[in-house]
Design a protein around this motif. Structure first.
Motif, PDB file in Angstrom:
ATOM      1  N   GLN A 186       0.849  -1.186   0.000  1.00 15.41           N
ATOM      2  CA  GLN A 186       0.000   0.000   0.000  1.00 15.41           C
ATOM      3  C   GLN A 186       0.889   1.242   0.000  1.00 15.41           C
ATOM      4  O   GLN A 186       1.985   1.230   0.556  1.00 15.41           O
ATOM      5  N   VAL A 187       0.381   2.292  -0.627  1.00 14.91           N
ATOM      6  CA  VAL A 187       1.110   3.553  -0.722  1.00 14.91           C
ATOM      7  C   VAL A 187       0.366   4.617   0.074  1.00 14.91           C
ATOM      8  O   VAL A 187      -0.858   4.736  -0.026  1.00 14.91           O
ATOM      9  N   LYS A 216       4.962   0.664  -0.354  1.00 11.74           N
ATOM     10  CA  LYS A 216       5.493  -0.206  -1.392  1.00 11.74           C
ATOM     11  C   LYS A 216       5.534   0.572  -2.711  1.00 11.74           C
ATOM     12  O   LYS A 216       4.536   0.709  -3.388  1.00 11.74           O
ATOM     13  N   ILE A 217       6.719   1.072  -3.057  1.00  8.32           N
ATOM     14  CA  ILE A 217       6.885   1.906  -4.240  1.00  8.32           C
ATOM     15  C   ILE A 217       8.067   1.414  -5.048  1.00  8.32           C
ATOM     16  O   ILE A 217       9.182   1.350  -4.536  1.00  8.32           O
ATOM     17  N   VAL A 247       1.932   5.992  -9.333  1.00  8.44           N
ATOM     18  CA  VAL A 247       2.938   5.093  -8.772  1.00  8.44           C
ATOM     19  C   VAL A 247       2.919   3.729  -9.471  1.00  8.44           C
ATOM     20  O   VAL A 247       1.854   3.192  -9.779  1.00  8.44           O
ATOM     21  N   VAL A 258       3.868   0.184  -8.331  1.00  9.77           N
ATOM     22  CA  VAL A 258       4.155  -0.483  -7.066  1.00  9.77           C
ATOM     23  C   VAL A 258       5.192  -1.590  -7.253  1.00  9.77           C
ATOM     24  O   VAL A 258       6.098  -1.769  -6.421  1.00  9.77           O
ATOM     25  N   TYR A 299      -2.659   7.533  -6.533  1.00  6.24           N
ATOM     26  CA  TYR A 299      -2.852   7.598  -5.095  1.00  6.24           C
ATOM     27  C   TYR A 299      -3.063   9.057  -4.690  1.00  6.24           C
ATOM     28  O   TYR A 299      -2.508   9.968  -5.318  1.00  6.24           O
TER      29      TYR A 299
END
Length: 121
Positions: A1-2, A27-28, A99, A101, A110
């Motif tokens: 998740q961002v 998480k990028i 993004v 991920v 996001y």
């Protein structure tokens, strides 16, 4: 998740300045464009400014020459320097990040939770 966490909003007098910050975490794999949008009461959300990973920028006509967007790709953070603020700049300002991920997967949007900017004497 961002997660996108914004800071820097507040109350300022007309002609004053504020600097907004937005940090992306989680998480990028990579971040494409980042930007700021705003929504005033009773109005639709509108684009304020965007910046690509390479540093190319776009601005709404209403903020050109007054606002400056920048980013730190190491910190995954985007900034919005707002000068010569006007009452019509009053709105909730939202951070956006496009993004990836995981490598090879599609880009996803996001949003931050929003930060209030009020310009009033």
């Amino acid at each position: 998740q961002v997660q996108l966490v914004e800071s820097g909003g507040g109350l300022v007098q007309p002609g004053g300045s504020l600097r907004l910050s937005c940090a992306a975490s989680g998480k990028i794999f990579s971040i494409n464009a980042m930007g700021w949008y705003r929504q005033a009461p009773g109005k639709q959300r509108e684009l304020v400014a965007t910046i690509t990973s390479g540093g190319s920028t776009t601005y709404a006509d209403s903020v050109k020459g007054r606002f400056t967007i920048s980013r730190d790709n190491v910190k995954n953070t985007v900034y919005l320097q707002m000068n010569s603020l006007k009452p019509e700049d009053t709105a909730v300002y939202y951070c956006n990040a496009v993004v990836r991920v995981v490598a090879g997967t599609r880009l996803r949007d996001y949003w931050g939770q929003g930060t209030q900017v009020t310009v009033s004497s």
